[in-house]
Design a protein around this motif. Structure first.
Motif, PDB file in Angstrom:
ATOM      1  N   GLY A 173       0.825  -1.197   0.000  1.00  0.00           N
ATOM      2  CA  GLY A 173       0.000   0.000   0.000  1.00  0.00           C
ATOM      3  C   GLY A 173       0.855   1.240   0.000  1.00  0.00           C
ATOM      4  N   LYS A 174       0.185   2.379   0.148  1.00  0.00           N
ATOM      5  CA  LYS A 174       0.867   3.674   0.174  1.00  0.00           C
ATOM      6  C   LYS A 174       0.285   4.523   1.293  1.00  0.00           C
ATOM      7  CE  LYS A 174       3.091   3.383  -3.890  1.00  0.00           C
ATOM      8  NZ  LYS A 174       3.855   4.164  -4.773  1.00  0.00           N
ATOM      9  N   ILE A 175       1.153   5.298   1.919  1.00  0.00           N
ATOM     10  CA  ILE A 175       0.709   6.269   2.918  1.00  0.00           C
ATOM     11  C   ILE A 175       0.134   7.459   2.175  1.00  0.00           C
ATOM     12  CG2 ILE A 175       1.500   7.868   4.703  1.00  0.00           C
ATOM     13  CD1 ILE A 175       3.577   5.631   5.433  1.00  0.00           C
ATOM     14  N   LYS A 176      -1.014   7.926   2.626  1.00  0.00           N
ATOM     15  CA  LYS A 176      -1.665   9.079   2.013  1.00  0.00           C
ATOM     16  C   LYS A 176      -1.736  10.202   3.046  1.00  0.00           C
ATOM     17  CE  LYS A 176      -2.740   8.735  -1.585  1.00  0.00           C
ATOM     18  NZ  LYS A 176      -1.827   8.974  -2.716  1.00  0.00           N
ATOM     19  N   THR A 177      -1.377  11.410   2.627  1.00  0.00           N
ATOM     20  CA  THR A 177      -1.385  12.555   3.543  1.00  0.00           C
ATOM     21  C   THR A 177      -2.196  13.721   2.996  1.00  0.00           C
ATOM     22  OG1 THR A 177       0.649  13.517   2.608  1.00  0.00           O
ATOM     23  CG2 THR A 177       0.914  11.933   4.411  1.00  0.00           C
ATOM     24  N   LYS A 231      -5.629  14.229   2.632  1.00  0.00           N
ATOM     25  CA  LYS A 231      -6.819  14.616   3.410  1.00  0.00           C
ATOM     26  C   LYS A 231      -6.728  13.937   4.767  1.00  0.00           C
ATOM     27  CE  LYS A 231      -9.558  14.862  -0.765  1.00  0.00           C
ATOM     28  NZ  LYS A 231     -10.507  14.191  -1.603  1.00  0.00           N
ATOM     29  N   GLY A 232      -5.813  14.382   5.590  1.00  0.00           N
ATOM     30  CA  GLY A 232      -5.541  13.671   6.827  1.00  0.00           C
ATOM     31  C   GLY A 232      -4.557  12.558   6.517  1.00  0.00           C
ATOM     32  N   PHE A 233      -4.428  11.617   7.414  1.00  0.00           N
ATOM     33  CA  PHE A 233      -3.479  10.526   7.230  1.00  0.00           C
ATOM     34  C   PHE A 233      -4.219   9.205   7.091  1.00  0.00           C
ATOM     35  CE2 PHE A 233      -1.025  13.831   9.211  1.00  0.00           C
ATOM     36  CZ  PHE A 233       0.208  13.758   8.568  1.00  0.00           C
ATOM     37  N   SER A 234      -3.768   8.417   6.139  1.00  0.00           N
ATOM     38  CA  SER A 234      -4.348   7.092   5.938  1.00  0.00           C
ATOM     39  C   SER A 234      -3.340   6.215   5.216  1.00  0.00           C
ATOM     40  CB  SER A 234      -5.650   7.184   5.136  1.00  0.00           C
ATOM     41  OG  SER A 234      -5.400   7.682   3.836  1.00  0.00           O
ATOM     42  N   ILE A 235      -3.676   4.942   5.142  1.00  0.00           N
ATOM     43  CA  ILE A 235      -2.885   3.981   4.383  1.00  0.00           C
ATOM     44  C   ILE A 235      -3.831   3.335   3.397  1.00  0.00           C
ATOM     45  CG2 ILE A 235      -1.466   1.914   4.471  1.00  0.00           C
ATOM     46  CD1 ILE A 235      -0.983   2.657   7.487  1.00  0.00           C
ATOM     47  N   LYS A 236      -3.533   3.478   2.122  1.00  0.00           N
ATOM     48  CA  LYS A 236      -4.341   2.890   1.061  1.00  0.00           C
ATOM     49  C   LYS A 236      -3.704   1.566   0.672  1.00  0.00           C
ATOM     50  CE  LYS A 236      -7.294   2.743  -2.420  1.00  0.00           C
ATOM     51  NZ  LYS A 236      -8.144   1.601  -2.335  1.00  0.00           N
ATOM     52  N   ILE A 237      -4.407   0.486   0.923  1.00  0.00           N
ATOM     53  CA  ILE A 237      -3.917  -0.858   0.670  1.00  0.00           C
ATOM     54  C   ILE A 237      -4.183  -1.239  -0.787  1.00  0.00           C
ATOM     55  CG2 ILE A 237      -4.152  -3.291   1.341  1.00  0.00           C
ATOM     56  CD1 ILE A 237      -2.879  -1.480   3.495  1.00  0.00           C
ATOM     57  N   GLU A 238      -3.212  -1.900  -1.409  1.00  0.00           N
ATOM     58  CA  GLU A 238      -3.383  -2.393  -2.778  1.00  0.00           C
ATOM     59  C   GLU A 238      -4.523  -3.423  -2.798  1.00  0.00           C
ATOM     60  OE1 GLU A 238      -1.751  -1.326  -5.485  1.00  0.00           O
ATOM     61  OE2 GLU A 238      -0.497   0.041  -4.317  1.00  0.00           O
ATOM     62  N   LYS A 239      -5.283  -3.435  -3.884  1.00  0.00           N
ATOM     63  CA  LYS A 239      -6.461  -4.310  -3.990  1.00  0.00           C
ATOM     64  C   LYS A 239      -6.150  -5.760  -3.635  1.00  0.00           C
ATOM     65  CE  LYS A 239      -9.272  -1.691  -7.159  1.00  0.00           C
ATOM     66  NZ  LYS A 239     -10.009  -1.608  -8.388  1.00  0.00           N
ATOM     67  N   GLU A 240      -5.017  -6.260  -4.094  1.00  0.00           N
ATOM     68  CA  GLU A 240      -4.697  -7.673  -3.876  1.00  0.00           C
ATOM     69  C   GLU A 240      -4.431  -8.023  -2.411  1.00  0.00           C
ATOM     70  OE1 GLU A 240      -0.288  -8.199  -5.426  1.00  0.00           O
ATOM     71  OE2 GLU A 240      -1.286  -6.462  -6.309  1.00  0.00           O
ATOM     72  N   ILE A 257      -8.767   1.092   3.083  1.00  0.00           N
ATOM     73  CA  ILE A 257      -8.163   2.303   3.651  1.00  0.00           C
ATOM     74  C   ILE A 257      -8.132   2.185   5.174  1.00  0.00           C
ATOM     75  CG2 ILE A 257      -8.311   4.812   3.887  1.00  0.00           C
ATOM     76  CD1 ILE A 257      -9.857   4.806   1.196  1.00  0.00           C
ATOM     77  N   ILE A 258      -6.960   2.398   5.735  1.00  0.00           N
ATOM     78  CA  ILE A 258      -6.785   2.448   7.187  1.00  0.00           C
ATOM     79  C   ILE A 258      -6.606   3.915   7.552  1.00  0.00           C
ATOM     80  CG2 ILE A 258      -5.329   1.789   9.129  1.00  0.00           C
ATOM     81  CD1 ILE A 258      -4.379  -0.601   7.420  1.00  0.00           C
ATOM     82  N   TYR A 259      -7.459   4.422   8.440  1.00  0.00           N
ATOM     83  CA  TYR A 259      -7.383   5.814   8.862  1.00  0.00           C
ATOM     84  C   TYR A 259      -6.578   5.906  10.151  1.00  0.00           C
ATOM     85  CZ  TYR A 259     -10.920   6.567   5.329  1.00  0.00           C
ATOM     86  OH  TYR A 259     -11.594   6.619   4.135  1.00  0.00           O
ATOM     87  N   ILE A 260      -5.595   6.812  10.154  1.00  0.00           N
ATOM     88  CA  ILE A 260      -4.701   7.005  11.292  1.00  0.00           C
ATOM     89  C   ILE A 260      -4.558   8.502  11.551  1.00  0.00           C
ATOM     90  CG2 ILE A 260      -3.452   4.835  10.946  1.00  0.00           C
ATOM     91  CD1 ILE A 260      -1.304   6.389   9.416  1.00  0.00           C
ATOM     92  N   PRO A 261      -4.204   8.919  12.778  1.00  0.00           N
ATOM     93  CA  PRO A 261      -4.099  10.352  13.055  1.00  0.00           C
ATOM     94  C   PRO A 261      -2.827  10.991  12.512  1.00  0.00           C
ATOM     95  CG  PRO A 261      -3.693   9.101  15.046  1.00  0.00           C
ATOM     96  CD  PRO A 261      -4.098   8.119  13.994  1.00  0.00           C
ATOM     97  N   ASP A 267       3.599  11.755   1.519  1.00  0.00           N
ATOM     98  CA  ASP A 267       2.522  11.215   0.709  1.00  0.00           C
ATOM     99  C   ASP A 267       3.092  10.209  -0.296  1.00  0.00           C
ATOM    100  OD1 ASP A 267      -0.258  11.205   0.038  1.00  0.00           O
ATOM    101  OD2 ASP A 267       0.215  12.336  -1.774  1.00  0.00           O
ATOM    102  N   ASN A 268       2.410   9.103  -0.461  1.00  0.00           N
ATOM    103  CA  ASN A 268       2.770   8.021  -1.382  1.00  0.00           C
ATOM    104  C   ASN A 268       3.984   7.204  -0.963  1.00  0.00           C
ATOM    105  OD1 ASN A 268       0.633   8.230  -3.277  1.00  0.00           O
ATOM    106  ND2 ASN A 268       1.583  10.104  -4.038  1.00  0.00           N
ATOM    107  N   THR A 269       4.397   7.316   0.299  1.00  0.00           N
ATOM    108  CA  THR A 269       5.469   6.466   0.799  1.00  0.00           C
ATOM    109  C   THR A 269       4.999   5.011   0.733  1.00  0.00           C
ATOM    110  OG1 THR A 269       6.346   8.178   2.259  1.00  0.00           O
ATOM    111  CG2 THR A 269       6.840   5.899   2.847  1.00  0.00           C
ATOM    112  N   PRO A 270       5.817   4.119   0.179  1.00  0.00           N
ATOM    113  CA  PRO A 270       5.421   2.709   0.072  1.00  0.00           C
ATOM    114  C   PRO A 270       5.351   2.020   1.436  1.00  0.00           C
ATOM    115  CG  PRO A 270       7.268   3.205  -1.394  1.00  0.00           C
ATOM    116  CD  PRO A 270       7.084   4.384  -0.503  1.00  0.00           C
TER     117      PRO A 270
END
Length: 154
Positions: free
Chosen positions: A10-14, A16-25, A97-101, A107-110
């Protein structure tokens, strides 16, 4: 990273707040993660270019003039791997998507892995720290109010 057998899950998303977007697989691998209050995120500092650093010059404002990179939390290391324990706010299982504080990454860190935080194997109750950092908070919950900007030179 495939040559090492590593998979980006996945990738870290920053944005709209912080989250981790997991790859579909890997979305199905999230099953049960929401039952944990904290998770450990293992990620790759992909924007780090200097991977030959062995000595950090004054990485901490109140620390020694030099420290070996393995005695620091610097991203500049032979293998720029970040490991951070974070509070789990919520999980969107459908979209992966995992939501974290917060997480100390761009952004987009693997993301390489996620593990549940388990006090029985991850918590050390009695710990000795170097004198120069003994004043740091002794737990994650108190770290948010601490002025970390007064501590780091990196």
């Amino acid at each position: 990273m495939k040559d090492l057998g590593l998979n980006i899950i996945g990738k870290i998303k920053t944005d709209k707040g912080f989250s981790i977007k997991i790859e579909k697989e890997y979305i199905e691998a999230l099953k049960g993660i929401k039952d944990f209050q904290y998770i450990q995120v293992v990620y790759w500092f992909d924007k780090v270019e200097d991977r030959n650093l062995k000595i950090e010059k004054k990485p901490y404002k109140k620390g020694p003039d030099e420290l070996g990179v393995f005695a620091t939390r610097s991203p500049f290391r032979p293998n720029p791997i970040g490991i951070e324990t974070v509070y789990l706010i919520d999980v969107d299982y459908e979209n992966g998507i995992i939501y974290i504080p917060y997480i100390d990454a761009f952004d987009n860190t693997p993301v390489l892995d996620i593990k549940p935080y388990m006090p029985s194997i991850d918590r050390v109750e009695n710990i000795e720290m170097p004198e120069w950092c003994k004043h740091w908070p002794n737990c994650y919950e108190k770290s948010g109010d601490f002025n970390w900007g007064e501590e780091f030179n990196f």
